[in-house]
Motif scaffolding. Structure first.
Motif, mmCIF file in Angstrom:
data_model
loop_
_atom_site.group_PDB
_atom_site.id
_atom_site.type_symbol
_atom_site.label_atom_id
_atom_site.label_comp_id
_atom_site.label_asym_id
_atom_site.label_seq_id
_atom_site.Cartn_x
_atom_site.Cartn_y
_atom_site.Cartn_z
ATOM 1 N N GLU A 74 0.806 -1.227 0.000
ATOM 2 C CA GLU A 74 0.000 0.000 0.000
ATOM 3 C C GLU A 74 0.836 1.272 0.000
ATOM 4 O O GLU A 74 0.371 2.326 -0.433
ATOM 5 N N SER A 75 2.104 1.208 0.423
ATOM 6 C CA SER A 75 2.966 2.395 0.408
ATOM 7 C C SER A 75 3.760 2.520 -0.887
ATOM 8 O O SER A 75 4.533 3.458 -1.058
ATOM 9 N N GLY A 76 3.593 1.565 -1.807
ATOM 10 C CA GLY A 76 4.275 1.604 -3.090
ATOM 11 C C GLY A 76 5.604 0.869 -3.123
ATOM 12 O O GLY A 76 6.282 0.863 -4.146
ATOM 13 N N THR A 77 5.983 0.219 -2.027
ATOM 14 C CA THR A 77 7.232 -0.550 -1.978
ATOM 15 C C THR A 77 7.055 -1.861 -2.733
ATOM 16 O O THR A 77 6.048 -2.553 -2.573
ATOM 17 N N VAL A 78 8.038 -2.201 -3.551
ATOM 18 C CA VAL A 78 8.009 -3.449 -4.314
ATOM 19 C C VAL A 78 8.794 -4.517 -3.540
ATOM 20 O O VAL A 78 9.938 -4.291 -3.149
ATOM 21 N N HIS A 79 8.159 -5.663 -3.331
ATOM 22 C CA HIS A 79 8.773 -6.791 -2.620
ATOM 23 C C HIS A 79 8.919 -7.943 -3.606
ATOM 24 O O HIS A 79 7.923 -8.417 -4.142
ATOM 25 N N ARG A 80 10.168 -8.388 -3.846
ATOM 26 C CA ARG A 80 10.400 -9.454 -4.822
ATOM 27 C C ARG A 80 10.989 -10.718 -4.217
ATOM 28 O O ARG A 80 10.676 -11.813 -4.664
ATOM 29 N N ASP A 81 11.893 -10.571 -3.260
ATOM 30 C CA ASP A 81 12.577 -11.732 -2.687
ATOM 31 C C ASP A 81 11.742 -12.343 -1.575
ATOM 32 O O ASP A 81 11.264 -11.639 -0.688
ATOM 33 N N GLY A 82 11.581 -13.667 -1.626
ATOM 34 C CA GLY A 82 10.777 -14.333 -0.616
ATOM 35 C C GLY A 82 11.265 -15.742 -0.343
ATOM 36 O O GLY A 82 12.236 -16.220 -0.938
ATOM 37 N N VAL A 83 10.557 -16.401 0.570
ATOM 38 C CA VAL A 83 10.864 -17.777 0.951
ATOM 39 C C VAL A 83 9.549 -18.541 1.029
ATOM 40 O O VAL A 83 8.569 -18.047 1.587
ATOM 41 N N MET A 84 9.539 -19.742 0.454
ATOM 42 C CA MET A 84 8.384 -20.625 0.528
ATOM 43 C C MET A 84 8.827 -21.911 1.220
ATOM 44 O O MET A 84 9.894 -22.434 0.928
ATOM 45 N N ARG A 85 8.006 -22.391 2.135
ATOM 46 C CA ARG A 85 8.311 -23.650 2.817
ATOM 47 C C ARG A 85 7.524 -24.781 2.165
ATOM 48 O O ARG A 85 6.549 -24.545 1.443
ATOM 49 N N LEU A 86 7.954 -26.013 2.431
ATOM 50 C CA LEU A 86 7.212 -27.173 1.956
ATOM 51 C C LEU A 86 5.830 -27.173 2.597
ATOM 52 O O LEU A 86 5.666 -26.776 3.754
ATOM 53 N N ALA A 87 4.849 -27.621 1.866
ATOM 54 C CA ALA A 87 3.482 -27.697 2.379
ATOM 55 C C ALA A 87 3.283 -28.986 3.165
ATOM 56 O O ALA A 87 3.877 -30.013 2.853
ATOM 57 N N THR A 88 2.434 -28.903 4.166
ATOM 58 C CA THR A 88 2.043 -30.082 4.931
ATOM 59 C C THR A 88 0.652 -30.510 4.474
ATOM 60 O O THR A 88 -0.034 -29.770 3.752
#
Length: 180
Positions: A74-88
């Protein structure tokens, strides 16, 4: 068969295959044999065949990614790097009770991704509302990435160069649009 409970914070857990040299690996508990046989004291070791060194191996449970476009908050910041965990199994079952998913099954992937993405840029929390407001290309990327890490177990494939026949590995997840 040895089983380990999941560790807090999505850390790695032990299993019977993988690579312990990766930086994501976390030391697990030592594997020990059964206790003394009936009639034996714990102090007297039971005769056994020569022991071979056990190699403890680890399961990687978190995978970094980079969105092709990025989530704009909502403030206009772009977020690209992330982490995904294995699903249970729980991650896949709980969204089925969600009213939005019951009314529109296409919403399942949004709710599911909101559960398994543990970090995205500097956002304090990632939830289904975050995923719902992503660009379509980022959603498609995350759906593909989810399938790769949960179905195939990894995002790398062994291939051979068509020109020189030299074997090498490629990253299937890709970090930018067009790199997968």
């Amino acid at each position: 068969m040895r089983r380990s409970a999941a560790r807090a914070g999505g850390a790695a857990v032990t299993y019977s295959g993988g690579d312990a040299s990766s930086p994501e690996a976390v030391a697990g508990e030592a594997v020990t044999g059964p206790g003394p046989m009936p009639g034996q004291s714990a102090a007297a070791p039971a005769p056994s065949a020569p022991q071979q060194p056990q190699q403890q191996q680890y399961l990687r449970t978190e995978f970094p990614f980079q969105l092709p476009r990025g989530y704009v908050d909502e403030s206009g910041t772009v977020h690209r790097d992330g982490v995904m965990r294995l699903a249970t199994a729980r991650d896949e079952l709980i969204p089925l009770r969600d009213v939005r998913v019951q009314e529109n099954p296409a919403f399942l992937s949004v709710v599911l991704l909101g559960r398994v993405i543990t970090r995205l840029g500097t956002l304090p929390l990632v939830h289904d509302g975050t995923v719902e407001n992503m660009f379509a290309s980022d959603l498609a990327f995350l759906q593909d990435f989810y399938r790769q890490i949960n179905a195939e177990g990894h995002t790398r494939a062994a291939v051979r160069c068509p020109h020189c026949s030299e074997p090498f590995e490629v990253e299937l997840g890709g970090s930018r649009l067009g790199e997968s």
